[in-house]
Design an enzyme around this catalytic site. Structure first.
Site, PDB file in Angstrom:
ATOM      1  N   ARG A  80      19.874  17.733  -2.408  1.00 50.95           N
ATOM      2  CA  ARG A  80      19.987  16.274  -2.338  1.00 50.95           C
ATOM      3  C   ARG A  80      20.766  15.714  -3.523  1.00 50.95           C
ATOM      4  O   ARG A  80      20.422  15.966  -4.669  1.00 50.95           O
ATOM      5  CB  ARG A  80      18.593  15.641  -2.318  1.00 50.95           C
ATOM      6  CG  ARG A  80      17.746  16.115  -1.188  1.00 50.95           C
ATOM      7  CD  ARG A  80      17.663  15.074  -0.108  1.00 50.95           C
ATOM      8  NE  ARG A  80      17.361  15.725   1.146  1.00 50.95           N
ATOM      9  CZ  ARG A  80      17.595  15.171   2.324  1.00 50.95           C
ATOM     10  NH1 ARG A  80      18.133  13.971   2.393  1.00 50.95           N
ATOM     11  NH2 ARG A  80      17.314  15.809   3.417  1.00 50.95           N
ATOM     12  N   HIS A 111      -2.176 -16.008   8.405  1.00 57.53           N
ATOM     13  CA  HIS A 111      -1.431 -14.765   8.642  1.00 57.53           C
ATOM     14  C   HIS A 111      -2.291 -13.655   9.237  1.00 57.53           C
ATOM     15  O   HIS A 111      -2.007 -12.478   9.051  1.00 57.53           O
ATOM     16  CB  HIS A 111      -0.747 -14.250   7.372  1.00 57.53           C
ATOM     17  CG  HIS A 111       0.109 -15.280   6.697  1.00 57.53           C
ATOM     18  ND1 HIS A 111       1.213 -15.830   7.302  1.00 57.53           N
ATOM     19  CD2 HIS A 111       0.004 -15.885   5.501  1.00 57.53           C
ATOM     20  CE1 HIS A 111       1.753 -16.716   6.477  1.00 57.53           C
ATOM     21  NE2 HIS A 111       1.043 -16.772   5.385  1.00 57.53           N
ATOM     22  N   ARG A 142       3.767 -11.207   5.038  1.00 55.60           N
ATOM     23  CA  ARG A 142       5.218 -10.992   5.143  1.00 55.60           C
ATOM     24  C   ARG A 142       5.615 -10.327   6.460  1.00 55.60           C
ATOM     25  O   ARG A 142       6.800 -10.194   6.739  1.00 55.60           O
ATOM     26  CB  ARG A 142       5.707 -10.158   3.957  1.00 55.60           C
ATOM     27  CG  ARG A 142       5.770 -10.978   2.687  1.00 55.60           C
ATOM     28  CD  ARG A 142       6.152 -10.137   1.500  1.00 55.60           C
ATOM     29  NE  ARG A 142       7.574  -9.817   1.479  1.00 55.60           N
ATOM     30  CZ  ARG A 142       8.139  -9.073   0.532  1.00 55.60           C
ATOM     31  NH1 ARG A 142       7.397  -8.566  -0.433  1.00 55.60           N
ATOM     32  NH2 ARG A 142       9.415  -8.822   0.570  1.00 55.60           N
ATOM     33  N   PRO A 157       0.790  -1.212   0.000  1.00 58.95           N
ATOM     34  CA  PRO A 157       0.000   0.000   0.000  1.00 58.95           C
ATOM     35  C   PRO A 157       0.826   1.267   0.000  1.00 58.95           C
ATOM     36  O   PRO A 157       1.701   1.463   0.827  1.00 58.95           O
ATOM     37  CB  PRO A 157      -0.750  -0.113   1.329  1.00 58.95           C
ATOM     38  CG  PRO A 157       0.138  -0.933   2.196  1.00 58.95           C
ATOM     39  CD  PRO A 157       1.200  -1.547   1.360  1.00 58.95           C
ATOM     40  N   GLU A 158       0.494   2.116  -0.914  1.00 57.22           N
ATOM     41  CA  GLU A 158       1.035   3.464  -0.899  1.00 57.22           C
ATOM     42  C   GLU A 158      -0.130   4.395  -0.560  1.00 57.22           C
ATOM     43  O   GLU A 158      -1.216   3.930  -0.242  1.00 57.22           O
ATOM     44  CB  GLU A 158       1.642   3.815  -2.269  1.00 57.22           C
ATOM     45  CG  GLU A 158       2.704   2.821  -2.725  1.00 57.22           C
ATOM     46  CD  GLU A 158       3.309   3.179  -4.070  1.00 57.22           C
ATOM     47  OE1 GLU A 158       3.447   4.376  -4.350  1.00 57.22           O
ATOM     48  OE2 GLU A 158       3.626   2.267  -4.831  1.00 57.22           O
TER      49      GLU A 158
END
Length: 270
Positions: free
Chosen positions: A151, A96, A115, A2-3
């Site tokens: 950066r 899970h 995971r 998920p973003e």
DNA sequence: AGGTTGACCTGGACGC
DNA sequence: TGCGTCCAGGTCAACC
């Protein structure tokens, strides 16, 4: 998984379905280490809490809880494969499943994460959880430009850095860079003001289109209602290595930047 | 201090 | 069928 758009979709779905409900009891599985707060503290904080709202902060789902006058928060990060389900007690418990919150209405909120990269935590006595970075849907251009000013890291890596902007992940970084016409390997500081403006415009455009589509279901993502998103059908470069660019027909290239696969059009992106 | 790499996990797809 | 390899939407700690 998920973003920002997927988390936003899930948080909206949860808010719609469980806002106002009260958490009666909490079960947390033994196997699940990814707890940023001790299991007992999570249980103690959730139990008896009325869900005042569910919302997204960065890639986190935030449950605002009220226990009388006390205000707490349950914070869920879904990692790569985390899912939140609203289920009935008789519904099959998926493999899970690491946590279950039983609600007064009889339903359950379940956290499933194969995971185990996801994280559960709580903030007690305030509604004070904040993301480390700026919200990409709510930042001014000058501040945005300042983030990347000095950066030396590739712009792709800078977009994934949650301390700068919070919520952008691998899919939407690639999609935003494509729309901005900027190659992912470019040093962040090398972007011209014009390019920064294009990127600044592209990010909310992509994110909002994805939210409107219910997020991207690349492998197994489903929202809180169990529905898939369909923004993956609108991906222009992500996952399209070797396929023709939708603008110029040049094959989409894939390379690895900072350990993450990155997709771009060598002709459209400079 | 900023930048880069590998580790953390499971499971699905693919090649032999 | 089975094994090995690679890959995956995200972070961190540990290095340089």
């Amino acid at each position: 998984m998920p973003e920002l758009p997927e988390v936003e979709t899930i948080a909206r779905g949860l808010d719609k379905r469980v806002r106002g409900d009260v958490i009666e009891s909490v079960w947390i599985g033994k196997r699940h280490q990814p707890l940023k707060s001790p299991a007992r503290e999570i249980a103690r904080t959730l139990e008896g809490g009325r869900i005042a709202a569910v919302r997204r902060v960065g890639k986190h789902i935030v449950f605002d809880l009220e226990q009388g006058a006390a205000k707490h928060q349950w914070i869920v990060h879904l990692g790569m494969t985390g899912r939140m389900q609203v289920a009935l007690p008789e519904d099959e418990i998926l493999k899970h499943t690491h946590a279950i919150a039983k609600l007064e209405s009889g339903r359950e909120v379940r956290f499933v994460d194969p995971r185990m990269f996801g994280k559960l935590s709580v903030v007690r006595d305030k509604h004070g959880f904040e993301a480390q970075g700026r919200e990409p849907l709510d930042i001014g251009f000058e501040l945005f430009a300042e983030l990347f000013h000095k950066r030396k890291t590739p712009i792709k890596s800078a977009l994934l850095n949650q301390k700068l902007l919070s919520g952008i992940g691998n899919i939407y970084a690639d999609e935003s860079l494509f729309r901005a016409g900027v190659r992912p390997r470019r040093r962040a500081a090398s972007l011209t003001r014009e390019e920064l403006k294009k990127l600044y415009a592209a990010i909310p455009e992509v994110l909002n289109e994805a939210i409107a589509a219910g997020g991207s279901s690349v492998s197994d993502y489903v929202d809180a209602e169990g529905d898939e998103g369909f923004f993956q059908l609108q991906h222009r470069v992500y996952g399209r290595e070797g396929e023709p660019c939708l603008v110029c027909k040049t094959p989409v290239k894939r390379l690895v930047i900072g350990g993450r696969s990155s997709h771009y059009c060598p002709r459209c992106q400079k």
